[in-house]
Design a protein around this motif. Structure first.
Motif, PDB file in Angstrom:
ATOM      1  N   PRO A   1     -17.974  -7.327 -49.477  1.00 37.12           N
ATOM      2  CA  PRO A   1     -19.142  -7.930 -48.832  1.00 37.12           C
ATOM      3  C   PRO A   1     -20.398  -7.079 -49.003  1.00 37.12           C
ATOM      4  CG  PRO A   1     -17.254  -7.977 -47.363  1.00 37.12           C
ATOM      5  CD  PRO A   1     -16.867  -7.117 -48.523  1.00 37.12           C
ATOM      6  N   ARG A   2     -20.223  -5.759 -48.970  1.00 34.23           N
ATOM      7  CA  ARG A   2     -21.381  -4.882 -49.107  1.00 34.23           C
ATOM      8  C   ARG A   2     -21.969  -4.944 -50.514  1.00 34.23           C
ATOM      9  NH1 ARG A   2     -22.299   1.039 -46.611  1.00 34.23           N
ATOM     10  NH2 ARG A   2     -24.130   1.625 -47.831  1.00 34.23           N
TER      11      ARG A   2
ATOM     12  N   LEU B   1     -21.657  -7.403 -52.681  1.00 31.60           N
ATOM     13  CA  LEU B   1     -22.239  -8.733 -52.871  1.00 31.60           C
ATOM     14  C   LEU B   1     -23.567  -8.864 -52.129  1.00 31.60           C
ATOM     15  CD1 LEU B   1     -19.117 -11.076 -52.660  1.00 31.60           C
ATOM     16  CD2 LEU B   1     -20.340 -10.285 -54.701  1.00 31.60           C
ATOM     17  N   LEU B   2     -23.672  -8.232 -50.956  1.00 35.87           N
ATOM     18  CA  LEU B   2     -24.949  -8.252 -50.249  1.00 35.87           C
ATOM     19  C   LEU B   2     -26.002  -7.474 -51.035  1.00 35.87           C
ATOM     20  CD1 LEU B   2     -26.433  -9.199 -47.735  1.00 35.87           C
ATOM     21  CD2 LEU B   2     -25.806  -7.057 -46.610  1.00 35.87           C
ATOM     22  N   ALA B   3     -25.595  -6.370 -51.682  1.00 33.44           N
ATOM     23  CA  ALA B   3     -26.528  -5.638 -52.547  1.00 33.44           C
ATOM     24  C   ALA B   3     -27.017  -6.539 -53.679  1.00 33.44           C
ATOM     25  CB  ALA B   3     -25.846  -4.388 -53.112  1.00 33.44           C
ATOM     26  N   VAL B   4     -26.120  -7.359 -54.242  1.00 36.40           N
ATOM     27  CA  VAL B   4     -26.511  -8.302 -55.289  1.00 36.40           C
ATOM     28  C   VAL B   4     -27.550  -9.282 -54.761  1.00 36.40           C
ATOM     29  CG1 VAL B   4     -25.688 -10.231 -56.715  1.00 36.40           C
ATOM     30  CG2 VAL B   4     -24.339  -8.135 -56.548  1.00 36.40           C
ATOM     31  N   VAL B   5     -27.283  -9.851 -53.593  1.00 37.16           N
ATOM     32  CA  VAL B   5     -28.176 -10.848 -53.012  1.00 37.16           C
ATOM     33  C   VAL B   5     -29.532 -10.242 -52.667  1.00 37.16           C
ATOM     34  CG1 VAL B   5     -28.533 -12.330 -50.992  1.00 37.16           C
ATOM     35  CG2 VAL B   5     -26.310 -12.285 -52.136  1.00 37.16           C
ATOM     36  N   VAL B   6     -29.527  -9.083 -52.016  1.00 40.31           N
ATOM     37  CA  VAL B   6     -30.783  -8.451 -51.598  1.00 40.31           C
ATOM     38  C   VAL B   6     -31.591  -8.001 -52.808  1.00 40.31           C
ATOM     39  CG1 VAL B   6     -31.783  -6.502 -50.357  1.00 40.31           C
ATOM     40  CG2 VAL B   6     -29.864  -7.757 -49.361  1.00 40.31           C
ATOM     41  N   GLY B   7     -30.932  -7.374 -53.790  1.00 39.45           N
ATOM     42  CA  GLY B   7     -31.649  -6.937 -54.985  1.00 39.45           C
ATOM     43  C   GLY B   7     -32.254  -8.102 -55.739  1.00 39.45           C
ATOM     44  N   ALA B   8     -31.485  -9.176 -55.900  1.00 41.24           N
ATOM     45  CA  ALA B   8     -31.994 -10.368 -56.596  1.00 41.24           C
ATOM     46  C   ALA B   8     -33.154 -10.984 -55.821  1.00 41.24           C
ATOM     47  CB  ALA B   8     -30.861 -11.384 -56.773  1.00 41.24           C
ATOM     48  N   GLY B   9     -32.998 -11.057 -54.499  1.00 41.39           N
ATOM     49  CA  GLY B   9     -34.042 -11.674 -53.691  1.00 41.39           C
ATOM     50  C   GLY B   9     -35.333 -10.879 -53.678  1.00 41.39           C
ATOM     51  N   LEU B  10     -35.239  -9.568 -53.501  1.00 39.17           N
ATOM     52  CA  LEU B  10     -36.446  -8.740 -53.443  1.00 39.17           C
ATOM     53  C   LEU B  10     -37.209  -8.748 -54.762  1.00 39.17           C
ATOM     54  CD1 LEU B  10     -35.236  -5.627 -51.402  1.00 39.17           C
ATOM     55  CD2 LEU B  10     -36.674  -7.513 -50.621  1.00 39.17           C
TER      56      LEU B  10
ATOM     57  N   LEU C   1     -27.121  -1.176 -46.068  1.00 40.68           N
ATOM     58  CA  LEU C   1     -26.225  -2.322 -46.219  1.00 40.68           C
ATOM     59  C   LEU C   1     -24.916  -2.095 -45.475  1.00 40.68           C
ATOM     60  CD1 LEU C   1     -26.732  -3.021 -50.045  1.00 40.68           C
ATOM     61  CD2 LEU C   1     -27.810  -4.187 -48.119  1.00 40.68           C
ATOM     62  N   ALA C   2     -24.907  -1.097 -44.600  1.00 42.77           N
ATOM     63  CA  ALA C   2     -23.678  -0.739 -43.895  1.00 42.77           C
ATOM     64  C   ALA C   2     -23.188  -1.859 -42.984  1.00 42.77           C
ATOM     65  CB  ALA C   2     -23.894   0.545 -43.081  1.00 42.77           C
ATOM     66  N   GLY C   3     -24.074  -2.735 -42.554  1.00 40.38           N
ATOM     67  CA  GLY C   3     -23.671  -3.812 -41.656  1.00 40.38           C
ATOM     68  C   GLY C   3     -23.202  -5.066 -42.364  1.00 40.38           C
ATOM     69  N   ALA C   4     -22.991  -4.993 -43.671  1.00 40.05           N
ATOM     70  CA  ALA C   4     -22.581  -6.180 -44.436  1.00 40.05           C
ATOM     71  C   ALA C   4     -21.221  -6.685 -43.972  1.00 40.05           C
ATOM     72  CB  ALA C   4     -22.526  -5.832 -45.923  1.00 40.05           C
ATOM     73  N   ASN C   5     -21.092  -7.986 -43.876  1.00 37.40           N
ATOM     74  CA  ASN C   5     -19.805  -8.600 -43.542  1.00 37.40           C
ATOM     75  C   ASN C   5     -19.794 -10.035 -44.063  1.00 37.40           C
ATOM     76  OD1 ASN C   5     -20.726 -10.485 -41.252  1.00 37.40           O
ATOM     77  ND2 ASN C   5     -21.441  -8.483 -40.518  1.00 37.40           N
ATOM     78  N   TRP C   6     -18.628 -10.650 -44.029  1.00 35.36           N
ATOM     79  CA  TRP C   6     -18.498 -12.003 -44.563  1.00 35.36           C
ATOM     80  C   TRP C   6     -19.241 -13.027 -43.718  1.00 35.36           C
ATOM     81  CZ3 TRP C   6     -17.257 -12.324 -49.317  1.00 35.36           C
ATOM     82  CH2 TRP C   6     -16.316 -11.443 -49.897  1.00 35.36           C
ATOM     83  N   GLY C   7     -19.625 -12.671 -42.499  1.00 36.89           N
ATOM     84  CA  GLY C   7     -20.332 -13.617 -41.647  1.00 36.89           C
ATOM     85  C   GLY C   7     -21.805 -13.748 -41.997  1.00 36.89           C
ATOM     86  N   THR C   8     -22.471 -12.639 -42.323  1.00 33.00           N
ATOM     87  CA  THR C   8     -23.905 -12.667 -42.609  1.00 33.00           C
ATOM     88  C   THR C   8     -24.207 -12.938 -44.076  1.00 33.00           C
ATOM     89  OG1 THR C   8     -23.889 -10.259 -42.913  1.00 33.00           O
ATOM     90  CG2 THR C   8     -24.413 -11.081 -40.718  1.00 33.00           C
TER      91      THR C   8
ATOM     92  N   GLY D   1     -32.512  -4.312 -43.647  1.00 33.25           N
ATOM     93  CA  GLY D   1     -33.558  -3.381 -43.279  1.00 33.25           C
ATOM     94  C   GLY D   1     -34.691  -3.407 -44.288  1.00 33.25           C
ATOM     95  N   ALA D   2     -35.579  -2.457 -44.166  1.00 35.45           N
ATOM     96  CA  ALA D   2     -36.779  -2.424 -45.008  1.00 35.45           C
ATOM     97  C   ALA D   2     -36.525  -1.580 -46.256  1.00 35.45           C
ATOM     98  CB  ALA D   2     -37.953  -1.858 -44.216  1.00 35.45           C
ATOM     99  N   ILE D   3     -36.145  -2.236 -47.336  1.00 35.03           N
ATOM    100  CA  ILE D   3     -35.896  -1.554 -48.611  1.00 35.03           C
ATOM    101  C   ILE D   3     -37.107  -1.760 -49.512  1.00 35.03           C
ATOM    102  CG2 ILE D   3     -34.400  -1.408 -50.638  1.00 35.03           C
ATOM    103  CD1 ILE D   3     -32.147  -2.531 -48.950  1.00 35.03           C
ATOM    104  N   GLY D   4     -37.831  -0.694 -49.763  1.00 35.97           N
ATOM    105  CA  GLY D   4     -39.052  -0.791 -50.547  1.00 35.97           C
ATOM    106  C   GLY D   4     -38.848  -0.557 -52.028  1.00 35.97           C
ATOM    107  N   PHE D   5     -39.894  -0.803 -52.782  1.00 37.97           N
ATOM    108  CA  PHE D   5     -40.029  -0.519 -54.211  1.00 37.97           C
ATOM    109  C   PHE D   5     -39.260  -1.474 -55.130  1.00 37.97           C
ATOM    110  CE2 PHE D   5     -41.754   3.548 -52.843  1.00 37.97           C
ATOM    111  CZ  PHE D   5     -42.760   3.745 -53.777  1.00 37.97           C
ATOM    112  N   VAL D   6     -38.204  -2.129 -54.651  1.00 39.87           N
ATOM    113  CA  VAL D   6     -37.461  -3.038 -55.531  1.00 39.87           C
ATOM    114  C   VAL D   6     -38.363  -4.176 -55.979  1.00 39.87           C
ATOM    115  CG1 VAL D   6     -35.471  -4.579 -55.733  1.00 39.87           C
ATOM    116  CG2 VAL D   6     -35.286  -2.461 -54.424  1.00 39.87           C
ATOM    117  N   GLY D   7     -39.068  -4.789 -55.031  1.00 39.78           N
ATOM    118  CA  GLY D   7     -39.953  -5.894 -55.363  1.00 39.78           C
ATOM    119  C   GLY D   7     -41.223  -5.483 -56.059  1.00 39.78           C
ATOM    120  N   LEU D   8     -41.527  -4.196 -56.078  1.00 43.19           N
ATOM    121  CA  LEU D   8     -42.723  -3.709 -56.774  1.00 43.19           C
ATOM    122  C   LEU D   8     -42.418  -3.319 -58.210  1.00 43.19           C
ATOM    123  CD1 LEU D   8     -45.674  -2.732 -56.820  1.00 43.19           C
ATOM    124  CD2 LEU D   8     -44.876  -0.548 -55.893  1.00 43.19           C
TER     125      LEU D   8
END
Length: 331
Positions: A53-54, A56-65, A182-189, A251-258
């Motif tokens: 889950p963690r 995959l959440l990194a995949v989603v957040v990185g792609a989204g940002l 991304l420590a709070g990643a789980n299958w629910g969120t 949380g607030a992950i900077g620079f990826v979208g820049l």
């Protein structure tokens, strides 16, 4: 293939190392069913319940940002724009710190942090929209100035909340979240964030031609038949929704979208049809490996992801500025 390989390898990396062959077997068993030996149950639970889950959440957040970064840079025609320039991240941080330190939405259990951050992000979005909007619609300059100014205001509120923390450990947890985790990643969120990001990416891909026109200026876009005011309002809503959801889960992950949009343009050119096809994949792979570094560099402790993205992003940005052949936001 690079993304799939990164996921499989990253899932096996951690305090408890799992060989790639075992990782692949566990993933197949979890997805399609299979038999797990009694001596492998512990590793399987680590892979399936914690790490997958963690990652995959990194995949989603990185792609989204990275995708939101592309859209915002086109929307405001500013090469320095990123997902947090609209003040939404700072607004979400107010809600997240209120949940962490004072138990707001505590009745929602594990979803309290995400809900608090998202509700605050929506409130920040509404405030920015109402302040920035004029009779002529949303202009790039007003959006940037309003978002930047309100970000400082939201940050001040967050600082006061942290300062009033009932104990030091609570304040430490809030600050860690503010730097990205991304420590709070789980299958629910995970599903909610994935649905919002996939929907946003598909919509922006459909608008790629109009983004090309908008990047040339409002007058040029209008000449080409683009309703600039309507398009900018739609982009604002989409970017705000995606940013709010992503901040709520990571949380607030900077620079990826820049940085990622600029690096992608350097490789594929400025056509948004190509940029929006590549940027989500590049952002996903990038954040997967940044999260791996966050987990292992100071093991068994974790480093905030925002610290590592800044460590990579600052020199990358300076390198791009020194390249005379590259024009920010251009071809």
């Amino acid at each position: 293939m690079a993304l799939l390989g990164s996921i499989v390898i990253a899932v096996g990396i951690g305090t408890v190392a799992v060989p790639v062959t075992h990782t692949w077997s566990f993933l197949r068993a979890g997805l399609f069913g299979g038999t797990i030996g009694a001596d492998e149950v512990g590793q399987y639970r680590i892979i399936w319940d914690l790490r997958l889950p963690r990652v995959l959440l990194a995949v989603v957040v990185g792609a989204g940002l990275s995708t939101v970064g592309v859209a915002i840079q086109a929307m405001v025609r500013n090469a320095l724009a990123e997902p947090y320039v609209l003040g939404i991240s700072s607004g979400a941080s107010v809600g997240a710190t209120a949940v962490t330190l004072f138990g707001v939405f505590a009745s929602l259990g594990i979803y309290a942090l995400s809900v608090g951050a998202f509700v605050a992000a929506l409130a920040a979005t509404l405030i920015v929209y109402l302040v920035a909007r004029t009779r002529q619609g949303l202009t790039p300059l007003r959006l940037v100035l309003t978002g930047t100014t309100l970000s400082y205001g939201f940050f001040a509120i967050t600082t006061v909340i942290v300062y009033q923390a009932p104990n030091g450990e609570a304040a430490r947890s809030a600050l860690f979240w503010l730097l990205g985790s991304l420590a709070g990643a789980n299958w629910g969120t995970l599903p909610i964030a994935a649905i919002v990001v996939v929907g946003g990416v598909l919509l922006l891909l459909a608008l790629a031609g109009q983004l090309n026109a908008l990047a040339m200026g409002d007058e040029a876009a209008t000449t080409l038949g683009v309703d600039v005011g309507k398009l900018r309002g739609l982009l604002f809503i989409v970017c705000a929704a995606m940013t709010g959801v992503l901040v709520a889960v990571s949380g607030a992950i900077g620079f990826v979208g820049l940085i990622l949009p600029h690096l992608v343009r350097l490789i594929v050119g400025a056509d948004h049809r190509r940029v929006l096809a590549v940027a989500p994949l590049a952002g996903a792979v990038f954040l997967v490996w940044v999260d791996v570094a966050a987990r292992v560099l100071a093991a068994p402790e974790e480093l905030p992801i925002g610290v590592l993205t800044a460590a990579v992003g600052v020199p990358a940005f300076l390198f791009l500025m020194r390249r005379r052949s590259y024009v920010f936001g251009g071809a």
